[in-house]
Design a protein around this motif. Structure first.
Motif, PDB file in Angstrom:
ATOM      1  N   PRO A  12     -86.376-127.538   4.244  1.00  0.00           N
ATOM      2  CA  PRO A  12     -86.129-126.107   4.076  1.00  0.00           C
ATOM      3  C   PRO A  12     -85.092-125.642   5.091  1.00  0.00           C
ATOM      4  O   PRO A  12     -85.009-126.173   6.207  1.00  0.00           O
ATOM      5  N   ALA A  13     -84.280-124.664   4.695  1.00  0.00           N
ATOM      6  CA  ALA A  13     -83.178-124.254   5.562  1.00  0.00           C
ATOM      7  C   ALA A  13     -83.035-122.745   5.592  1.00  0.00           C
ATOM      8  O   ALA A  13     -83.368-122.045   4.631  1.00  0.00           O
ATOM      9  N   ILE A  14     -82.509-122.264   6.704  1.00  0.00           N
ATOM     10  CA  ILE A  14     -82.172-120.856   6.898  1.00  0.00           C
ATOM     11  C   ILE A  14     -80.660-120.725   6.961  1.00  0.00           C
ATOM     12  O   ILE A  14     -79.991-121.476   7.685  1.00  0.00           O
ATOM     13  N   HIS A  15     -80.142-119.777   6.195  1.00  0.00           N
ATOM     14  CA  HIS A  15     -78.719-119.460   6.236  1.00  0.00           C
ATOM     15  C   HIS A  15     -78.510-118.345   7.252  1.00  0.00           C
ATOM     16  O   HIS A  15     -79.073-117.258   7.105  1.00  0.00           O
ATOM     17  N   VAL A  16     -77.740-118.613   8.289  1.00  0.00           N
ATOM     18  CA  VAL A  16     -77.456-117.634   9.342  1.00  0.00           C
ATOM     19  C   VAL A  16     -76.016-117.188   9.176  1.00  0.00           C
ATOM     20  O   VAL A  16     -75.094-118.014   9.176  1.00  0.00           O
ATOM     21  N   GLU A  28     -65.724-114.768  14.107  1.00  0.00           N
ATOM     22  CA  GLU A  28     -65.431-113.587  13.316  1.00  0.00           C
ATOM     23  C   GLU A  28     -66.570-113.310  12.330  1.00  0.00           C
ATOM     24  O   GLU A  28     -67.402-114.184  12.051  1.00  0.00           O
ATOM     25  N   ALA A  29     -66.593-112.072  11.806  1.00  0.00           N
ATOM     26  CA  ALA A  29     -67.571-111.731  10.774  1.00  0.00           C
ATOM     27  C   ALA A  29     -67.399-112.674   9.591  1.00  0.00           C
ATOM     28  O   ALA A  29     -66.282-113.008   9.191  1.00  0.00           O
ATOM     29  N   GLY A  30     -68.515-113.125   9.028  1.00  0.00           N
ATOM     30  CA  GLY A  30     -68.476-114.087   7.934  1.00  0.00           C
ATOM     31  C   GLY A  30     -68.767-115.504   8.388  1.00  0.00           C
ATOM     32  O   GLY A  30     -69.098-116.362   7.557  1.00  0.00           O
ATOM     33  N   ALA A  31     -68.656-115.792   9.682  1.00  0.00           N
ATOM     34  CA  ALA A  31     -68.983-117.127  10.184  1.00  0.00           C
ATOM     35  C   ALA A  31     -70.454-117.411   9.887  1.00  0.00           C
ATOM     36  O   ALA A  31     -71.300-116.520   9.939  1.00  0.00           O
ATOM     37  N   GLU A  32     -70.755-118.661   9.590  1.00  0.00           N
ATOM     38  CA  GLU A  32     -72.113-118.982   9.171  1.00  0.00           C
ATOM     39  C   GLU A  32     -72.535-120.352   9.672  1.00  0.00           C
ATOM     40  O   GLU A  32     -71.703-121.182  10.045  1.00  0.00           O
ATOM     41  N   MET A  33     -73.844-120.561   9.677  1.00  0.00           N
ATOM     42  CA  MET A  33     -74.390-121.877   9.940  1.00  0.00           C
ATOM     43  C   MET A  33     -75.699-122.011   9.186  1.00  0.00           C
ATOM     44  O   MET A  33     -76.265-121.021   8.687  1.00  0.00           O
ATOM     45  N   PHE A  34     -76.150-123.242   9.086  1.00  0.00           N
ATOM     46  CA  PHE A  34     -77.360-123.550   8.340  1.00  0.00           C
ATOM     47  C   PHE A  34     -78.307-124.303   9.275  1.00  0.00           C
ATOM     48  O   PHE A  34     -77.894-125.246   9.947  1.00  0.00           O
ATOM     49  N   VAL A  35     -79.562-123.870   9.290  1.00  0.00           N
ATOM     50  CA  VAL A  35     -80.520-124.382  10.266  1.00  0.00           C
ATOM     51  C   VAL A  35     -81.757-124.898   9.540  1.00  0.00           C
ATOM     52  O   VAL A  35     -82.327-124.197   8.697  1.00  0.00           O
ATOM     53  N   SER A  36     -82.162-126.113   9.864  1.00  0.00           N
ATOM     54  CA  SER A  36     -83.440-126.656   9.400  1.00  0.00           C
ATOM     55  C   SER A  36     -84.300-126.949  10.627  1.00  0.00           C
ATOM     56  O   SER A  36     -83.861-126.738  11.768  1.00  0.00           O
ATOM     57  N   ALA A  37     -85.500-127.457  10.407  1.00  0.00           N
ATOM     58  CA  ALA A  37     -86.390-127.743  11.537  1.00  0.00           C
ATOM     59  C   ALA A  37     -85.812-128.812  12.452  1.00  0.00           C
ATOM     60  O   ALA A  37     -86.071-128.806  13.658  1.00  0.00           O
ATOM     61  N   SER A  38     -84.994-129.704  11.916  1.00  0.00           N
ATOM     62  CA  SER A  38     -84.485-130.803  12.741  1.00  0.00           C
ATOM     63  C   SER A  38     -82.972-130.936  12.723  1.00  0.00           C
ATOM     64  O   SER A  38     -82.430-131.825  13.370  1.00  0.00           O
ATOM     65  N   GLY A  39     -82.270-130.046  11.994  1.00  0.00           N
ATOM     66  CA  GLY A  39     -80.832-130.211  11.890  1.00  0.00           C
ATOM     67  C   GLY A  39     -80.061-128.913  11.896  1.00  0.00           C
ATOM     68  O   GLY A  39     -80.635-127.823  11.778  1.00  0.00           O
ATOM     69  N   LEU A  40     -78.737-129.062  12.026  1.00  0.00           N
ATOM     70  CA  LEU A  40     -77.811-127.927  12.023  1.00  0.00           C
ATOM     71  C   LEU A  40     -76.558-128.330  11.267  1.00  0.00           C
ATOM     72  O   LEU A  40     -76.158-129.496  11.281  1.00  0.00           O
ATOM     73  N   CYS A  41     -75.927-127.342  10.648  1.00  0.00           N
ATOM     74  CA  CYS A  41     -74.625-127.565  10.044  1.00  0.00           C
ATOM     75  C   CYS A  41     -73.776-126.336  10.303  1.00  0.00           C
ATOM     76  O   CYS A  41     -74.204-125.206  10.032  1.00  0.00           O
ATOM     77  N   ASP A  42     -72.583-126.529  10.832  1.00  0.00           N
ATOM     78  CA  ASP A  42     -71.628-125.476  11.163  1.00  0.00           C
ATOM     79  C   ASP A  42     -72.070-124.709  12.414  1.00  0.00           C
ATOM     80  O   ASP A  42     -73.013-125.101  13.102  1.00  0.00           O
ATOM     81  N   MET A  52     -80.190-118.404  20.351  1.00  0.00           N
ATOM     82  CA  MET A  52     -81.137-117.376  19.912  1.00  0.00           C
ATOM     83  C   MET A  52     -81.290-117.384  18.393  1.00  0.00           C
ATOM     84  O   MET A  52     -82.401-117.262  17.857  1.00  0.00           O
ATOM     85  N   ALA A  53     -80.171-117.549  17.681  1.00  0.00           N
ATOM     86  CA  ALA A  53     -80.227-117.568  16.226  1.00  0.00           C
ATOM     87  C   ALA A  53     -80.982-118.797  15.720  1.00  0.00           C
ATOM     88  O   ALA A  53     -81.770-118.705  14.760  1.00  0.00           O
ATOM     89  N   ILE A  54     -80.756-119.930  16.355  1.00  0.00           N
ATOM     90  CA  ILE A  54     -81.473-121.150  15.966  1.00  0.00           C
ATOM     91  C   ILE A  54     -82.971-120.986  16.205  1.00  0.00           C
ATOM     92  O   ILE A  54     -83.804-121.339  15.346  1.00  0.00           O
ATOM     93  N   ASP A  55     -83.324-120.447  17.357  1.00  0.00           N
ATOM     94  CA  ASP A  55     -84.754-120.222  17.660  1.00  0.00           C
ATOM     95  C   ASP A  55     -85.389-119.306  16.622  1.00  0.00           C
ATOM     96  O   ASP A  55     -86.501-119.563  16.143  1.00  0.00           O
ATOM     97  N   LYS A  56     -84.705-118.233  16.274  1.00  0.00           N
ATOM     98  CA  LYS A  56     -85.234-117.299  15.292  1.00  0.00           C
ATOM     99  C   LYS A  56     -85.372-117.966  13.930  1.00  0.00           C
ATOM    100  O   LYS A  56     -86.382-117.799  13.230  1.00  0.00           O
ATOM    101  N   ALA A  57     -84.342-118.727  13.526  1.00  0.00           N
ATOM    102  CA  ALA A  57     -84.383-119.402  12.224  1.00  0.00           C
ATOM    103  C   ALA A  57     -85.547-120.378  12.149  1.00  0.00           C
ATOM    104  O   ALA A  57     -86.263-120.435  11.136  1.00  0.00           O
ATOM    105  N   ARG A  58     -85.779-121.140  13.200  1.00  0.00           N
ATOM    106  CA  ARG A  58     -86.867-122.129  13.172  1.00  0.00           C
ATOM    107  C   ARG A  58     -88.233-121.459  13.248  1.00  0.00           C
ATOM    108  O   ARG A  58     -89.199-121.955  12.661  1.00  0.00           O
ATOM    109  N   ALA A  59     -88.276-120.321  13.917  1.00  0.00           N
ATOM    110  CA  ALA A  59     -89.531-119.548  13.897  1.00  0.00           C
ATOM    111  C   ALA A  59     -89.808-119.057  12.474  1.00  0.00           C
ATOM    112  O   ALA A  59     -90.965-119.053  12.022  1.00  0.00           O
TER     113      ALA A  59
END
Length: 275
Positions: A12-16, A28-42, A52-59
């Motif tokens: 499962p993944a969170i789009h940030v 810049e606005a529009g920048a994004e990353m994808f977070v899972s329990a064990s991985g990251l992309c971008d 902080m964003a990664i911590d929030k996404a995994r929570a």
């Protein structure tokens, strides 16, 4: 890691996504990353903001939360000194979200600027090694299969007996770096790239003397066309002639050119400066 490989892990993944920027920000606005329990992309810029964003996404993944917003001042409160403020949206991704993200990623990749490294010798291979990690589509071209085979870079490789045909078929806005094993071929390919009139960068390896000889070779070219030529390439950085050092400065030249303002914007800026 590519986005497809990230999704293929099956987690499962969170789009940030960075939805708003006021003042200075790492991205810049529009920048994004994808977070899972064990991985990251971008990335959205690294530093404490990203942590902080990664911590929030995994929570969110742990508790089943589907959407969230963050409003973060980039100052002493979080140990950063950008001085701006950003807003973020965080969304748990559905299959439809993943499909849409993959389609958007494929579209971005298709639109990447093309960089043609014409010559797979020592400097050409060093250039390919740098470009493989940058947001460009790098094509390493040579007539010599054994030289191309020595490159371990994850870039497109083309063996071409008539490399000028590769230049002619390139899309508008491409960059061309000419550094073959033969000066006559260098001149032919450089002239071909300049004749297009739409290249974002045309660079020729060599010296001031080689440039002067090339200018005599292309005596029929207009001064405007010759002004597009960068020769020597990578000359502003260092007197060190090792291939990797030359390549580092050439890559910086090319990326500055292809990621800078569009020609119309440059012209407007120059007019404003003249006023």
């Amino acid at each position: 890691m590519t986005l497809r490989a990230f999704f293929d892990a099956g987690e499962p993944a969170i789009h940030v996504r960075l939805t708003g920027v006021r003042g200075s920000s790492p991205r810049e606005a529009g920048a994004e990353m994808f977070v899972s329990a064990s991985g990251l992309c971008d990335t959205i810029g690294g530093g404490q903001l990203e942590y902080m964003a990664i911590d929030k996404a995994r929570a969110m993944l742990r508790c089943g939360e589907t959407t969230a917003e963050m409003d973060v001042p980039l100052g002493p409160e979080i140990g950063q000194c950008c001085g701006g403020r950003v807003t973020l949206s965080l969304t748990r991704m559905t299959k439809a979200d993943r499909d849409a993200a993959l389609a958007a990623d494929a579209e971005r990749r298709a639109a990447l600027p093309h960089v043609y490294v014409l010559g797979a010798g020592h400097v050409g291979r060093a250039l390919a090694a740098f470009f493989q990690s940058l947001p460009v589509r790098c094509i390493l071209v040579d007539s010599r299969a054994d030289e191309i085979a020595q490159s371990r870079a994850d870039v497109e490789k083309r063996e071409a007996a008539v490399p000028e045909t590769v230049i002619r078929a390139a899309p508008p806005g491409s960059a061309f770096i000419v550094l073959t094993h033969d000066h006559a071929l260098d001149f032919l390919l450089t002239a071909e790239a300049l004749a297009r009139g739409d290249a974002s960068y045309v660079g020729l390896i060599g010296s001031a003397t080689k440039r002067a000889r090339f200018e005599r070779y292309c005596a029929s070219e207009t001064p405007a066309a010759m002004a597009q030529l960068t020769c020597p390439i990578g000359a502003a950085g260092s007197a060190d002639k090792r291939p990797e050092v030359i390549a580092a400065f050439v890559v910086a030249e090319v990326m500055a050119q292809i990621t800078g303002p569009a020609p119309a914007a440059k012209g407007a800026a120059n007019t404003a400066a003249g006023n």
